[in-house]
Motif scaffolding. Structure first.
Motif, PDB file in Angstrom:
ATOM      1  N   HIS A 236       0.888  -1.181   0.000  1.00 18.39           N
ATOM      2  CA  HIS A 236       0.000   0.000   0.000  1.00 18.39           C
ATOM      3  C   HIS A 236       0.915   1.218   0.000  1.00 18.39           C
ATOM      4  O   HIS A 236       2.109   1.100  -0.236  1.00 18.39           O
ATOM      5  CB  HIS A 236      -0.925  -0.045   1.227  1.00 18.39           C
ATOM      6  N   ASP A 237       0.383   2.378   0.292  1.00 18.53           N
ATOM      7  CA  ASP A 237       1.174   3.605   0.252  1.00 18.53           C
ATOM      8  C   ASP A 237       2.356   3.529   1.228  1.00 18.53           C
ATOM      9  O   ASP A 237       2.223   3.024   2.333  1.00 18.53           O
ATOM     10  CB  ASP A 237       0.311   4.811   0.626  1.00 18.53           C
TER      11      ASP A 237
ATOM     12  N   GLN B  75      -2.035  -1.048   9.334  1.00 23.83           N
ATOM     13  CA  GLN B  75      -2.646  -2.172   8.628  1.00 23.83           C
ATOM     14  C   GLN B  75      -1.667  -3.298   8.321  1.00 23.83           C
ATOM     15  O   GLN B  75      -2.080  -4.392   7.917  1.00 23.83           O
ATOM     16  CB  GLN B  75      -3.285  -1.683   7.316  1.00 23.83           C
TER      17      GLN B  75
ATOM     18  N   THR C  31       1.126  -5.571   3.734  1.00 26.08           N
ATOM     19  CA  THR C  31       0.224  -4.464   4.002  1.00 26.08           C
ATOM     20  C   THR C  31      -0.899  -4.585   2.980  1.00 26.08           C
ATOM     21  O   THR C  31      -0.635  -4.545   1.774  1.00 26.08           O
ATOM     22  CB  THR C  31       0.931  -3.100   3.858  1.00 26.08           C
ATOM     23  N   PRO C  32      -2.131  -4.799   3.433  1.00 21.10           N
ATOM     24  CA  PRO C  32      -3.249  -4.982   2.510  1.00 21.10           C
ATOM     25  C   PRO C  32      -3.379  -3.805   1.541  1.00 21.10           C
ATOM     26  O   PRO C  32      -3.065  -2.654   1.872  1.00 21.10           O
ATOM     27  CB  PRO C  32      -4.478  -5.055   3.420  1.00 21.10           C
ATOM     28  N   ARG C  33      -3.873  -4.100   0.359  1.00 10.03           N
ATOM     29  CA  ARG C  33      -4.054  -3.065  -0.657  1.00 10.03           C
ATOM     30  C   ARG C  33      -5.244  -2.175  -0.357  1.00 10.03           C
ATOM     31  O   ARG C  33      -5.314  -1.058  -0.805  1.00 10.03           O
ATOM     32  CB  ARG C  33      -4.228  -3.691  -2.044  1.00 10.03           C
ATOM     33  N   HIS C  34      -6.194  -2.672   0.431  1.00 10.10           N
ATOM     34  CA  HIS C  34      -7.359  -1.846   0.792  1.00 10.10           C
ATOM     35  C   HIS C  34      -7.119  -1.201   2.155  1.00 10.10           C
ATOM     36  O   HIS C  34      -6.263  -1.638   2.916  1.00 10.10           O
ATOM     37  CB  HIS C  34      -8.630  -2.700   0.831  1.00 10.10           C
ATOM     38  N   TYR C  35      -7.868  -0.174   2.410  1.00 12.38           N
ATOM     39  CA  TYR C  35      -7.735   0.548   3.673  1.00 12.38           C
ATOM     40  C   TYR C  35      -9.133   0.657   4.270  1.00 12.38           C
ATOM     41  O   TYR C  35     -10.087   0.946   3.554  1.00 12.38           O
ATOM     42  CB  TYR C  35      -7.148   1.948   3.424  1.00 12.38           C
ATOM     43  N   PRO C  36      -9.287   0.414   5.562  1.00 10.56           N
ATOM     44  CA  PRO C  36     -10.629   0.473   6.166  1.00 10.56           C
ATOM     45  C   PRO C  36     -11.281   1.846   5.977  1.00 10.56           C
ATOM     46  O   PRO C  36     -10.589   2.861   6.017  1.00 10.56           O
ATOM     47  CB  PRO C  36     -10.394   0.190   7.645  1.00 10.56           C
ATOM     48  N   GLN C  37     -12.559   1.823   5.796  1.00  4.29           N
ATOM     49  CA  GLN C  37     -13.302   3.083   5.588  1.00  4.29           C
ATOM     50  C   GLN C  37     -13.505   3.807   6.887  1.00  4.29           C
ATOM     51  O   GLN C  37     -13.741   3.309   7.891  1.00  4.29           O
ATOM     52  CB  GLN C  37     -14.643   2.772   4.957  1.00  4.29           C
TER      53      GLN C  37
END
Length: 162
Positions: free
Chosen positions: A41-42, A141, A156-162
């Protein structure tokens, strides 16, 4: 090191010297690949060397990256004459990150004395880090998962919790 070469090449006495920059694999990517995908991720890349910039700039960048929840790749974490920078960086990060934040320490990755360790921000011992190391400080994350074979994978997951 391309920037250093280009800085020197900018001097008029070297105007006729051709400089060719060749893409390569960064130390951050090499260390990340050894443990999985912590840079999934970033992320940002920072140097702890205060030889060319003041510590106040480095510390402000560390805090900005920590509060932005970026994975942080740290170059130049320590040397024989620079031992306090990592101690101070760890303290600054602990003000904004959990002590359980995943940390990867890669030393001499790709070289004959390669070692890679996975620890936490609380478990990071600055005395075990030198100039041949690169650190990856996870985001909130980032996960470390131990497989059935005992191997620890970090991602590190590619999505980020909303």
């Amino acid at each position: 090191m391309a920037a250093a070469v280009l800085e020197v090449a900018d001097d008029p006495q070297w105007k006729d010297v051709e400089v060719r920059v060749v893409p390569g694999l960064t130390a951050a990517q090499a260390v990340a690949a050894r443990v999985g995908a912590p840079l999934g991720h970033d992320f940002c890349v920072l140097s702890l060397s205060d030889r060319l910039k003041p510590w106040s700039v480095i510390e402000a960048r560390l805090v900005a990256a920590a509060t932005a929840d970026l994975v942080i790749a740290i170059y130049n974490p320590a040397s024989k004459s620079r031992t306090e920078q990592l101690v101070r960086a760890r303290a600054a990060l602990l003000e904004h990150r959990s002590p359980e934040t995943v940390v990867v320490i890669g030393r001499d990755v790709g070289g004959p004395t390669e070692s890679v360790r996975v620890t936490t921000l609380a478990g990071l011992d600055p005395a075990t880090v030198d100039m041949r190391c690169l650190l990856l400080i996870g985001s909130t994350q980032t996960r470390a998962v131990t497989g059935a074979d005992g191997t620890t994978r970090v991602y590190t997951p590619r999505h980020y919790p909303q």
